[in-house]
Design a protein around this motif. Structure first.
Motif, PDB file in Angstrom:
ATOM      1  N   THR A  84     129.155  36.665 -26.475  1.00 12.48           N
ATOM      2  CA  THR A  84     128.405  36.510 -25.231  1.00 12.48           C
ATOM      3  C   THR A  84     129.083  35.543 -24.261  1.00 12.48           C
ATOM      4  O   THR A  84     129.069  35.745 -23.055  1.00 12.48           O
ATOM      5  N   THR A  96     128.500  41.234 -30.734  1.00 10.06           N
ATOM      6  CA  THR A  96     127.341  41.191 -29.847  1.00 10.06           C
ATOM      7  C   THR A  96     127.731  40.563 -28.518  1.00 10.06           C
ATOM      8  O   THR A  96     128.448  39.565 -28.493  1.00 10.06           O
ATOM      9  N   ASP A 109     129.972  36.539 -32.225  1.00  8.96           N
ATOM     10  CA  ASP A 109     129.221  36.811 -30.990  1.00  8.96           C
ATOM     11  C   ASP A 109     130.130  36.505 -29.799  1.00  8.96           C
ATOM     12  O   ASP A 109     130.750  35.440 -29.748  1.00  8.96           O
TER      13      ASP A 109
END
Lengths: 312, 227
Positions: A254, A239, A252
């Motif tokens: 990000t 993600t 993740d």
């Protein structure tokens, strides 16, 4: 093995907070006490082998057996038990005041999900393989496992606690000084278990507030690297908030560019290691679940890597 | 093709050898020999490398490449890290090829020329550049480990990781070319390690944040790998 910026293996006799100090005290007491008992036993052995007949008779006498074989161990072990329980009672996560920062950490083969929570236990932020905390604030960790048993251990900040599938174990940690504290999975969990590292970054309170604020907005990066990331399958597992990439199988990403390490606490994070990890993570951490990406050209590889390192 | 001055030592050696200013290769060869003898080789540093490169071969690409390296090094010096530039450079492989014009010039070089002959006569094998100092080599190995170069390269003495994305770097000191394109000399290697795309456009190896000193130390370590 090389250090990933902060020293490996983690220092185990160098406590840096109130939840690791009693553990270290107890460890030293056991080590020194055990050594003293060993010396007594060796002395008795020496006497039994080479001592005078009188000494041998005394050592084998009923009195010696009562004192050395029964009274001494009973007193030492009972004392140790009482003292140990008193010493470590402050470590118990049953003594939660509600003032702690709360974080759920889920062990995966062979990395860690990090879900920050608010005071009510609602998730506020997702990250991986790195925990940021504020100096002087106790942190209540809810430890879970997604697949097999792992064990969470950041020796300088707290005790060791197993992560068991289907259970939530709680552990308190705290850092008294800003710094980077290395952790390590402490329960064999298959293949690259030894390469399942973790780091805790402790900030001064003001710095921590700044760090937190910098985490909340979604990513704004773009460019050819992002297109390749989306079109080459990376997004199926990872993600990046603010982009269509919403895979959940892997960490993740990000803010991956601001992490201190890559590959779960094992490599320093820079454009070189990022490139190498994307191209062939299997050569670095054999058996991990990220495939080698041999289909990229050199320039594509660099584009993806350039994009990811900008995700601060 | 007039050679720009390459520093006091270089000029001196050119004069000793009695070569014209235009005979840069011979002059430099003698300069290196002279400086090695006087123990001042490190003073030559990377500036010579850059200047030499601009003349080397004369091809357009080489000139462009030389300028790139030179401009890099100027930046370093402007940033104030120039003092380190020459620190680990002890010698460079610029002895002229057999039969080259420069070689004849050396024979005319009188005393310095005969000293060079003595130097080279000791060992008929191909001349290898002397090693950088041991401390730089040790620092270079530690820096390579710390920066995680092993994520892509299998490097002798670094047990983990042993990446397979880039070429293994065993015996790198004997490698002729860097990335198959650039002559394997120390200042150039240092630039490549720190910012590969700047000197080899299209390189997969990205620019990696490190100090100029770390890059030079790593270059010194890699060139010390001879077997």
């Amino acid at each position: 093995m090389t250090s990933a910026g902060s020293g490996w293996p983690p220092a185990v006799f160098d406590p840096a907070g109130p939840y690791s100090e009693p553990v270290t005290t107890l460890a030293w007491a056991l080590l020194l006490g055990g050594t003293a008992v060993l010396l007594v036993v060796l002395a008795a052995l020496w006497a039994a082998l080479f001592g005078s007949a009188k000494l041998k008779a005394r050592l084998g006498g009923e009195r010696a057996i009562w004192i050395l074989g029964f009274a001494f161990p009973a007193v030492v072990l009972t004392g140790l038990l009482v003292w140990g329980l008193m010493l470590t009672s402050s470590l118990s996560a049953t003594r939660v005041t509600g003032q702690e920062m709360r974080v759920k950490i889920i062990g995966e083969m062979w990395w860690w999900r990090v879900h920050y929570q608010d005071a009510e236990g609602r998730e506020t932020l997702r990250d991986a393989n790195e925990l940021h905390i504020s100096v002087g604030t106790p942190v209540l960790l809810e430890l879970e496992a997604a697949d097999v048993i792992h064990s969470f251990w950041v020796p300088r900040l707290g005790g060791k606690m197993d992560m068991i599938p289907g259970r939530t174990n709680r552990l308190l940690i705290q850092a008294d000084k800003p710094g980077i504290y290395k952790g390590q999975c402490a329960e064999y969990c298959g293949g690259p278990h030894a390469l399942m590292g973790f780091i805790v970054v402790a900030h001064a309170p003001a710095d921590f507030a700044r760090w937190r604020a910098s985490r909340l907005p979604a990513s704004e990066g773009e460019g050819p690297g992002l297109s390749l990331f989306l079109s080459s399958g990376c997004a199926a597992c990872h993600t990046i908030r603010g982009t269509p990439a919403n895979g959940l199988a892997g960490p993740d990403l990000t803010h991956v560019g601001s992490r201190h390490t890559l590959g779960a606490g094992i490599l320093p994070n820079n454009p070189g290691t990022m490139t190498g990890w994307i191209a062939d993570a299997q050569a670095i951490k054999p058996g991990n679940r990220m495939p080698a990406y041999h289909q990229f050209t050199g320039e594509e590889l660099r584009a993806v890597s350039d994009y990811l390192v900008t995700l601060k | 093709m007039l050679a720009p001055p390459v520093g006091i030592i270089g000029e001196l050696a050119v004069k000793i050898a009695g070569v014209e200013a235009g005979e840069a290769r011979a002059g430099l060869a003698v300069a290196f020999a002279a400086e090695t003898m006087t123990g001042e080789a490190s003073r030559l540093g990377a500036r010579v490398a850059a200047a030499e490169r601009q003349r080397f071969a004369g091809g357009a690409k080489a000139v462009v490449m030389g300028r790139r390296v030179a401009s890099h090094q100027r930046e370093e010096e402007e940033k104030g890290s120039g003092a380190h530039l020459a620190g680990t450079i002890v010698g460079v492989r610029w002895f002229p090829k057999r039969g080259a014009r420069g070689c004849r010039m050396i024979w005319k070089g009188g005393f310095a020329g005969s000293m060079l002959l003595m130097l080279t006569a000791c060992d008929p094998a191909p001349i290898e550049p002397p090693l950088a100092d041991a401390a730089a080599i040790a620092r270079g190995k530690a820096a390579a480990a710390r920066l995680g170069c092993g994520a892509c390269h299998d490097m002798p003495g670094i047990d983990w990781p042993k990446g397979q994305v880039g070429p293994p770097l065993a015996a790198f000191g004997k490698r002729g070319l860097i990335a198959g394109q650039l002559p394997n000399d120390l200042p150039l290697l240092a630039v490549f390690i720190r910012d590969a795309p700047a000197v080899v456009p299209g390189s997969t190896m990205p620019a990696i944040p490190m100090t100029a000193r770390e890059a030079r130390d790593i270059a010194a370590w890699l060139q010390s790998l001879r077997d």
